[in-house]
Design a protein around this motif. Structure first.
Motif, PDB file in Angstrom:
ATOM      1  N   GLY A 206       0.826  -1.210   0.000  1.00 48.08           N
ATOM      2  CA  GLY A 206       0.000   0.000   0.000  1.00 48.08           C
ATOM      3  C   GLY A 206       0.862   1.264   0.000  1.00 48.08           C
ATOM      4  O   GLY A 206       0.539   2.245  -0.671  1.00 48.08           O
ATOM      5  N   LEU A 207       1.937   1.205   0.735  1.00 49.07           N
ATOM      6  CA  LEU A 207       2.837   2.358   0.811  1.00 49.07           C
ATOM      7  C   LEU A 207       3.496   2.600  -0.548  1.00 49.07           C
ATOM      8  O   LEU A 207       3.541   3.724  -1.046  1.00 49.07           O
ATOM      9  CB  LEU A 207       3.904   2.107   1.879  1.00 49.07           C
ATOM     10  CG  LEU A 207       5.016   3.149   1.957  1.00 49.07           C
ATOM     11  CD1 LEU A 207       4.471   4.484   2.438  1.00 49.07           C
ATOM     12  CD2 LEU A 207       6.136   2.677   2.866  1.00 49.07           C
TER      13      LEU A 207
ATOM     14  N   ASN B  26      -8.207   9.524   4.481  1.00 52.45           N
ATOM     15  CA  ASN B  26      -8.346   8.079   4.575  1.00 52.45           C
ATOM     16  C   ASN B  26      -7.736   7.562   5.879  1.00 52.45           C
ATOM     17  O   ASN B  26      -8.379   6.832   6.642  1.00 52.45           O
ATOM     18  CB  ASN B  26      -7.691   7.440   3.351  1.00 52.45           C
ATOM     19  CG  ASN B  26      -7.649   5.931   3.456  1.00 52.45           C
ATOM     20  OD1 ASN B  26      -8.593   5.320   3.947  1.00 52.45           O
ATOM     21  ND2 ASN B  26      -6.551   5.333   3.000  1.00 52.45           N
TER      22      ASN B  26
ATOM     23  N   LYS C  52       1.618   0.463   8.414  1.00 52.96           N
ATOM     24  CA  LYS C  52       1.540   0.978   7.050  1.00 52.96           C
ATOM     25  C   LYS C  52       1.093   2.442   7.051  1.00 52.96           C
ATOM     26  O   LYS C  52       1.680   3.284   6.382  1.00 52.96           O
ATOM     27  CB  LYS C  52       0.565   0.117   6.248  1.00 52.96           C
ATOM     28  CG  LYS C  52       0.442   0.535   4.795  1.00 52.96           C
ATOM     29  CD  LYS C  52      -0.559  -0.338   4.055  1.00 52.96           C
ATOM     30  CE  LYS C  52      -1.963  -0.072   4.568  1.00 52.96           C
ATOM     31  NZ  LYS C  52      -2.981  -0.949   3.968  1.00 52.96           N
ATOM     32  N   TYR C  53       0.049   2.729   7.847  1.00 52.44           N
ATOM     33  CA  TYR C  53      -0.459   4.108   7.841  1.00 52.44           C
ATOM     34  C   TYR C  53       0.537   5.070   8.480  1.00 52.44           C
ATOM     35  O   TYR C  53       0.733   6.188   8.022  1.00 52.44           O
ATOM     36  CB  TYR C  53      -1.821   4.178   8.555  1.00 52.44           C
ATOM     37  CG  TYR C  53      -2.887   3.442   7.781  1.00 52.44           C
ATOM     38  CD1 TYR C  53      -3.066   3.687   6.411  1.00 52.44           C
ATOM     39  CD2 TYR C  53      -3.704   2.500   8.393  1.00 52.44           C
ATOM     40  CE1 TYR C  53      -4.027   2.994   5.690  1.00 52.44           C
ATOM     41  CE2 TYR C  53      -4.669   1.806   7.676  1.00 52.44           C
ATOM     42  CZ  TYR C  53      -4.831   2.053   6.326  1.00 52.44           C
ATOM     43  OH  TYR C  53      -5.762   1.387   5.613  1.00 52.44           O
TER      44      TYR C  53
ATOM     45  N   CYS D 187       3.653   4.759   8.462  1.00 51.79           N
ATOM     46  CA  CYS D 187       4.726   4.931   7.498  1.00 51.79           C
ATOM     47  C   CYS D 187       4.315   5.917   6.398  1.00 51.79           C
ATOM     48  O   CYS D 187       5.124   6.723   5.937  1.00 51.79           O
ATOM     49  CB  CYS D 187       5.066   3.572   6.907  1.00 51.79           C
ATOM     50  SG  CYS D 187       6.797   3.391   6.554  1.00 51.79           S
ATOM     51  N   LYS D 188       3.057   5.847   5.994  1.00 53.41           N
ATOM     52  CA  LYS D 188       2.565   6.803   4.988  1.00 53.41           C
ATOM     53  C   LYS D 188       2.619   8.224   5.541  1.00 53.41           C
ATOM     54  O   LYS D 188       3.008   9.167   4.839  1.00 53.41           O
ATOM     55  CB  LYS D 188       1.126   6.460   4.599  1.00 53.41           C
ATOM     56  CG  LYS D 188       1.007   5.333   3.586  1.00 53.41           C
ATOM     57  CD  LYS D 188      -0.462   5.118   3.228  1.00 53.41           C
ATOM     58  CE  LYS D 188      -0.599   3.941   2.258  1.00 53.41           C
ATOM     59  NZ  LYS D 188      -2.013   3.643   1.985  1.00 53.41           N
TER      60      LYS D 188
END
Lengths: 936, 156
Positions: free
Chosen positions: A11-12, A38, A56-57, A59-60
Motif C-alpha cells: 500500500g505504501l 483516509n 503501514k499508515y 509509514c505513509k
C-alpha cells in the motif's frame, strides 16, 4: 516501481508511486489530502486496526511529513507500535517518534516506558533500537529518565560490543543536553579505559564521548592522554592488513585516528611525562612521513582518508605549537598541496596554512609560499578557494611583505568576486593601517580602495582614514593634495566625495597656495559633484563649505550663494534645509573670531583600536583569520580550557611593563603620601601603582567604560553584550543587551551578579531576570538598577553562563558602575575653585595624589574627551597652564554628597602625569584618583 | 555533525537527518537555502563551503547530492568518506542503489544511517559490521508472517 524488499508494504509503495505520477503540485496536494483523510478515518474508525495496518499508515504519514507537509496526528498509533512484539512494527514506530518528536507529555511518558522495556530486553537489537531512539530525541526528559541506566550499560562487563557503541554515543548526546548526567569518581577511569577496548568500534564511539567530557572537565580526564597516545601509536605503526575491516582503502582506522588526534587537541603537549610526549611526536612524524610515500591506491577514498589523518595531525601540531621541526615540516607538506590537482586539497592546505602563519615557528616558512598563494587568489576557479587564499595572505602579512601583499590584493580587487569584495576591502584597510610606516602610503591605499571598490567601502573604513589624517599632522597636506587630485576624475565614487569633502574642509588651506588648487578651484571642484550626491553627502559638503568660509574668507559670497539656493534653503530634506539656513546665518552674523572658534579644526580623535576589525569579525562569525603571530606555548602540564572565558585575571605585579631604563622608585600604594618629592614632577620614575597589565585587552576594554556609558562591553564569536546606562543623582539604570551571534539557541542562559555582600551595602544593585533561552540571532535586554549608598571601590561584575552546542560557556564582565558615575558636574569660577581647593587641602586625609608614566602617547585632545566623559565639570581658564585640566563635581550618595576637585598636570617632556584629587572624604579621593589615573 | 541532507538534482529532498533540535520552520529554511546554494555550484568546485558558523561538505553521486553540515573543528575530508561509506552501504544493501530505492525504501535508508551514525558521530566504520546489524534486523522481520500482504493487495 522497484521491487520492495522483505516486509514490503505494498500500500505504501502504491501511494509513493501515485505521488510520483502527479503532474502538478496541486495534484500532489490533492492526492495527499485524500490519503490523510483516509488514514484519519481508519484511525478513528470502529474497526480495530491490526499492527500491520497501523505500521503501514504510520509509514505513509511519515512519508507525507518528509515531503514537507505538516502532520498533526498519528502519534498515538506510532506509540502503540513501540510495544508491538513484531520487530518491523516496533522499528517503524521508533522511526516515526524519532522524526516527529512531540513534546506532548502524556505521550512522552508512554514512549519512555516502551523504551525502558526495550532497554531491558535480552535481544541486543531491541536494546540498540531503544538507544538510537533516545539519541535521536536527545531531550531533557530522556536525560532524566535514562541518565543512570546508560552509563551502567556502557561500562558493564556483560554488555555486548554493539550495545556499548550505541550506549557511548547515546550518552554523549544526552550529555550535550544535560551536563550533569555523567557520574564522576570511579566512572571516570572506567570510561577512560574504554580507549583500551579490544573492539575498534567501541573505541571509536567512546573517543567521541571522552572528547566531550574532557572539554567540560579536562583535569579529571587527564589520564586519557597517555592512553590516547598509545592507541594512536599502535594504529599509525600498524600495517593496513592488521586492522582488517577497520582499514579503509589501505588506511588503518582513519576515523579513530582523527578522533584521537582531536582528543589530544584539548590539552597542551604532555610535559610531565616526556615518554608520552616523545611517543606522540613519533606518531606525528610517522604520519608526516607516510604522506611522502607513494599512494597505495589511485582511488580518491584512499587519498582522502590518508590526508584526513594528515590534516588532523597538522592541526594538533599547530595546536601544540611547540615543535619547530614539526611545524616547518607541516608547512612544507601543505606547500606541496597548494599545487595539487584536487581542489579540495588546495582549499584545505590554504586554510591550514592560515593557522601556521600565526605561529612564530612557522610564520617565515609560510611566507616562502607567498607567490603561489597570490597565484591562487588570482587563478583559482572556485571562489571559496580564492577566499581562502585571501585569508592566508592576510594572515601571513607582516611588516616585510605588507606593501607587496596589499598591492596584490588591490590589483585583484578590480576583478574580484562581488561576494568577497567587502571583506577584502576591510582586510586591505586593516593591513594598510597596521603596517604603515609611512602614512602617505596608507592614505594612497585607502583612496585606491575607494576608487576601485567604492561601493564596498563601509563607513568604518572611510571614517578611519579621516581619523588618522586628523590625528597626524605630517600627512595632512599630502592627504589634501591627494584627495584633490582624486576628485578631478570625471566619475568618482560618492565615498571619495565624502572623504574629499571632509579633508578639504579641514586641511584645504594646506594646498590653497598652489594656483591650481586655489580656494575657489577647490570649492568649484567639490560643488561640481554636489548635485550627483545623496542628501547625506550633501549635508557633509554643506559643512565643508561653511568651514571654507572660515578658511578662505575670499570665497564667502560664492558659498553664501550656494546656501541661498532654493534647492538648499528650501530643500525638501529637513536636514539640508536646516544646515543651509543655519550656516548662512552664521556666515552673515558671526564675527571672524566667532567663526574661527565655531569652525575650528576638528580636535584629534581619541587613539583607539580601529573598529574595522570588529566589522570583519562580525562578517565571519566562527572563524576570523588572524593577523598576529602568537608566541609559542611552552609545554605545561596544565590543560587548556577552551570554554572558560575568565576575563578578569587579577593583574599580578608585573613590574616595569613600560620598559623604563631607570629602576623605578617604589611608590607606596597608599596615595595619601604627598611628600615633597612628589612635587618635583618629572624627576621621579614612578611605577603605575595598580599594575594594570597593558596586555590584558579585556581590562583595557573595560577601562573605556569608566569614561563612557554606552557601547559594546563584550564580544566574541558567540555573543555580543552591549550596555546603555544613565545616572541621576545617586541612582543608575543600566540596560544590558545580549545578542546571540550564532545560528543555534543558547540554552540555560543565566547572567548572575558578582558583588561582595559588604560592597553591596554601599552600592546596591538589583538585576532583573531574563529568559533562560537566547534564540539564534536574537537579542534580549536586561535591566539593572543601582543605588549608591556610600562610597565604594571597584565595580560589580556579572557572570554570564550558558550552553552553546552542548558546551558550557562562562563569561564574566565588569559592569560600568564605577564610583565616578554618580558625579554631578559643578560649574564654578576660578576664585571659588581656589578657595575650596585650599580648604580641602588642609589635611592629608582629604587628598590623594598619583604621579605616573603615560601608558599611551600623550594626547591632550584625547585626554580632554576622557575628562569630560569621567563625569566632572571640566573648568577651562582656571589653571594658568593651559595644558592642565581642572575639574569639579559632586558625588551623590544616599545620605550624603561629597564635593570633589581635581587637577591633572601632564608633563610632555617626561611623558608623565601628576593627578591630584581633593574631596571632603579620603576614601573618595583615593578611589577617584585610582579610577582616573588608570585612564592615561 | 549537525545534519545530513540527501536531495536530487531537481532539488527534491529525499532524506533528512537532524542531530540537533531545530523547529520545523528553521529546518525547511536551512534545507531550501542549502539546496539552492549547492545546486548552483559547478562540478569541479571544492566540496567544502563555509556557511553561517558551520562547514558544509557535499558530494554528488549520480542524480543524488549528499550534504553534511559539520562544526568548525570537524574534519572535512573524513566527512566526505562518511558520505562514501554510507553510499557503499546503501549500494551493498540494495544492490547498486539508485534514487528510486531510497524513495521507495526511505525507512531502510534511515535504519542503515542509524547504524552508521548516532547522535551526529560515527558509530561503526566497519562495513561488514553495519551490514551484519542490518541483516540481523531483516532476519527478525522475516520471522514474522507477512499477513498484511494479502489484505493489502489492491487496497490503498
Amino acid at each position: 516501481m522497484p521491487a520492495v524488499r522483505g516486509d514490503g508494504m505494498r500500500g505504501l509503495a502504491v501511494f509513493i508511486s501515485d505521488i510520483r505520477n502527479c503532474k502538478s503540485k496541486e495534484a500532489e496536494i490533492k492526492r495527499i489530502n485524500k490519503e490523510l483523510a483516509n488514514i484519519r478515518s481508519k484511525f478513528k474508525g470502529d474497526k480495530t486496526l491490526d499492527g500491520y495496518q497501523k505500521k503501514k499508515y504510520v509509514c505513509k504519514l511519515l512519508f507525507i511529513f518528509l515531503l514537507g507537509h505538516d502532520i498533526d496526528f498519528g502519534h498515538m498509533e506510532a506509540v502503540n507500535l513501540l510495544s508491538s512484539n513484531k520487530y518491523s512494527e516496533k522499528q517503524i514506530g521508533y522511526l516515526f517518534i524519532s522524526v516527529l518528536v512531540n513534546t506532548n507529555s502524556e505521550l512522552i511518558k508512554l514512549i519512555i516506558q516502551s523504551i525502558k522495556n526495550d532497554l531491558a530486553s535480552r535481544n541486543p537489537i531491541h536494546v540498540n533500537l531503544a538507544l538510537q531512539c533516545i539519541a535521536n530525541i536527545g531531550s531533557r526528559e530522556m536525560a532524566e529518565a535514562f541518565g543512570t541506566d546508560i552509563p551502567k550499560l556502557l561500562v558493564s562487563g556483560d554488555t555486548m560490543d554493539v550495545v556499548k557503541q550505541s550506549a557511548a554515543l547515546c550518552l554523549l548526546r544526552l550529555f550535550r543536553t544535560s551536563q550533569e548526567i555523567i557520574p564522576g569518581g570511579e566512572w571516570t577511569s572506567r570510561i577512560i579505559h574504554l580507549l583500551n577496548d579490544q573492539h575498534m568500534g567501541v573505541v571509536t564511539a567512546a573517543t567521541s564521548l571522552i572528547d566531550a567530557l574532557v572539554k567540560k572537565n579536562p583535569d579529571e580526564y587527564k589520564g586519557c592522554v597517555s592512553l590516547a597516545v598509545s592507541r594512536l601509536s599502535r594504529i599509525v605503526t600498524a600495517s593496513y592488513t592488521d586492522l582488517q575491516d577497520y582499514t579503509y582503502y589501505f588506511v588503518p582506522a582513519p576515523w579513530l585516528s582523527v578522533k584521537l588526534l582531536r582528543l589530544l587537541q584539548n590539552y597542551t603537549p604532555p610535559a610531565e611525562d616526556p615518554g608520552v610526549r616523545g611517543r606522540l611526536n613519533e606518531c606525528l612524524e610517522t604520519i608526516l612521513n607516510k604522506a611522502q610515500e607513494p599512494p597505495k591506491s589511485k582511488k580518491v577514498q584512499h587519498s582522502n582518508a590518508k590526508n584526513a589523518v594528515l590534516f588532523e595531525a597538522i592541526s594538533l601540531i599547530i595546536h601544540n605549537d611547540s615543535e619547530a621541526n614539526l611545524l616547518v615540516r607541516a608547512c612544507n607538506q601543505l606547500g606541496q598541496f597548494l599545487s595539487n590537482r584536487e581542489t579540495n586539497l588546495r582549499y584545505l592546505a590554504l586554510e591550514s596554512m592560515c593557522h601556521l602563519a600565526t605561529s612564530e615557528f612557522s610564520h617565515e616558512a609560510v611566507k616562502k609560499h607567498q607567490e603561489v598563494v597570490i597565484l591562487s587568489m588570482k587563478m583559482e576557479k572556485d571562489v571559496s578557494v580564492r577566499q581562502q587564499a585571501v585569508d592566508l595572505l592576510y594572515a601571513m602579512c607582516d611588516k616585510s611583505n605588507a606593501e607587496e601583499i596589499v598591492q596584490e590584493m588591490l590589483n585583484y580587487l578590480e576583478t574580484a568576486d562581488y561576494s568577497i569584495r567587502e571583506e577584502m576591502v576591510l582586510k586591505v584597510a586593516i593591513l594598510a593601517e597596521k603596517y604603515a610606516t609611512d602614512y602617505t602610503w596608507y592614505v594612497d591605499v585607502i583612496l585606491n580602495l575607494i576608487r576601485i571598490a567604492g561601493d564596498y567601502v563601509s563607513e568604518e573604513v572611510w571614517y578611519r582614514v579621516i581619523q588618522i589624517v586628523i590625528n597626524r599632522d605630517e600627512v595632512q597636506g599630502y592627504a589634501a593634495k591627494t584627495v584633490f587630485e582624486a576628485l578631478q576624475a570625471p566619475a568618482c565614487h560618492e565615498n571619495m566625495v565624502k572623504v574629499g569633502g571632509y579633508i578639504l574642509g579641514e586641511f584645504g588651506n594646506l594646498i590653497a597656495g598652489d594656483q591650481r588648487s586655489s580656494p575657489s578651484v577647490q570649492f568649484q571642484l567639490l560643488h561640481s559633484k554636489y548635485h550627483l550626491c545623496s542628501p547625506m553627502t550633501r549635508a557633509l559638503l554643506l559643512s565643508t563649505y561653511v568651514k571654507f568660509i572660515n578658511l578662505f574668507p575670499e570665497i564667502r559670497t560664492q558659498i553664501q550663494d550656494v546656501f541661498k539656493q532654493d534647492s538648499n534653503l528650501r530643500s525638501a530634506d529637513a536636514e539640508l534645509q536646516q544646515r543651509a539656513s543655519e550656516y548662512l546665518q552664521l556666515s552673515i552674523i558671526a564675527s571672524s573670531d566667532v567663526l574661527a572658534t565655531v569652525l575650528e579644526e576638528m580636535p584629534a580623535f581619541p587613539e583607539r583600536e580601529s573598529s574595522i576589525l570588529n566589522v570583519l569579525k562580525k562578517k565571519k562569525p566562527g572563524r576570523v583569520p588572524e593577523n598576529d603571530v602568537k608566541e609559542n606555548k611552552s609545554p605545561t602540564p596544565m590543560a587548556t580550557v577552551h570554554h572558560n572565558n575568565e576575563l578578569y585575571t587579577s593583574a599580578t605585579g608585573q613590574a616595569d611593563l613600560l620598559g623604563l631604563s631607570t629602576p623605578p622608585t617604589s611608590q607606596p600604594h597608599s596615595s595619601s603620601n604627598t611628600g615633597v618629592l612628589l612635587d618635583v614632577l618629572g624627576d621621579i620614575y614612578s611605577k603605575p601603582c595598580n599594575n594594570v597589565s597593558a596586555q590584558n585587552s579585556s581590562i583595557a576594554d573595560f577601562k573605556k567604560f569608566v569614561c563612557k556609558n554606552n557601547g559594546v562591553l563584550f564580544e566574541n564569536d558567540l555573543i555580543q553584550i552591549g550596555v546603555k546606562s544613565e545616572f541621576r543623582q545617586n541612582l543608575g539604570r543600566l540596560g544590558l543587551f545580549y545578542g546571540n551571534k550564532t545560528s543555534t539557541a543558547l540554552q540555560n542562559f543565566v547572567p548572575s551578579l558578582v558583588w561582595a555582600e559588604e560592597q553591596a551595602t554601599k552600592l546596591s544593585v538589583q538585576m532583573k531576570t531574563v529568559e533562560p533561552v537566547l534564540e539564534a540571532g536574537a537579542q534580549i535586554q536586561q535591566m539593572i538598577n543601582a543605588e549608591c549608598v556610600d562610597d565604594y571601590t571597584d565595580t560589580p561584575s556579572i557572570s554570564v553562563s550558558f550552553i552553546y552546542n552542548g558546551v558550557p560557556q562562562k563569561i564574566s564582565i565588569k559592569l560600568p558602575l564605577t564610583l565616578n558615575k554618580f558625579f554631578e558636574p559643578t560649574e564654578m569660577n576660578g576664585e571659588s575653585f581656589f578657595a575650596r581647593w585650599k580648604n580641602l587641602g588642609n589635611t592629608n586625609q582629604q587628598r590623594s595624589q598619583k604621579i605616573f608614566k603615560a601608558s599611551t602617547p600623550m594626547d591632550l585632545q584625547a585626554a580632554r574627551t576622557k575628562m569630560i566623559g569621567f563625569g566632572m565639570q571640566l573648568l577651562d581658564g582656571i589653571d594658568p597652564n593651559p595644558d592642565n585640566f581642572v575639574c569639579a563635581g559632586i558625588i551623590h550618595m544616599r545620605s550624603q554628597q561629597v564635593g570633589c576637585l581635581l587637577r591633572l598636570e601632564p608633563n610632555k617632556d617626561a611623558q608623565m602625569y601628576r593627578l591630584t584629587v581633593r574631596s571632603s572624604k579620603e576614601s573618595v579621593s583615593v578611589e577617584i584618583c585610582e579610577l582616573l589615573a588608570d585612564q592615561f | 555533525m549537525q545534519f545530513m541532507l540527501l536531495f536530487s538534482r531537481q532539488g527534491k529532498l529525499r532524506l533528512q537527518k537532524w542531530y540537533v533540535a531545530h523547529p520545523d520552520k528553521l529546518k525547511k529554511k536551512i534545507t531550501r537555502e542549502l539546496i539552492t546554494t549547492i545546486l548552483a555550484r559547478k562540478p569541479k568546485m571544492c566540496s567544502f563551503l563555509e556557511w553561517r558558523d558551520l562547514k558544509i561538505v557535499y558530494k554528488r553521486y549520480a542524480s543524488l547530492y549528499f550534504c553534511c553540515a559539520i562544526e568548525q573543528d570537524d574534519n572535512e575530508l573524513l566527512t566526505l568518506e562518511v558520505i562514501h561509506r554510507y553510499v557503499e552501504l546503501l549500494d551493498k544493501y540494495f544492490g547498486s542503489v539508485c534514487e528510486l530505492d531510497i524513495i521507495f525504501n526511505f525507512e531502510k535508508a534511515y535504519f542503515i544511517l542509524d547504524e552508521l551514525m548516532l547522535g551526529g558521530e560515527i558509530q561503526e566504520t566497519s562495513k561488514k559490521n553495519v551490514l551484519k546489524a542490518i541483516a540481523a534486523q531483516d532476519l527478525l522481520q522475516e520471522e514474522e508472517t507477512p499477513q498484511g500482504f494479502f489484505d493489502d493487495h489492491g487496497l490503498g
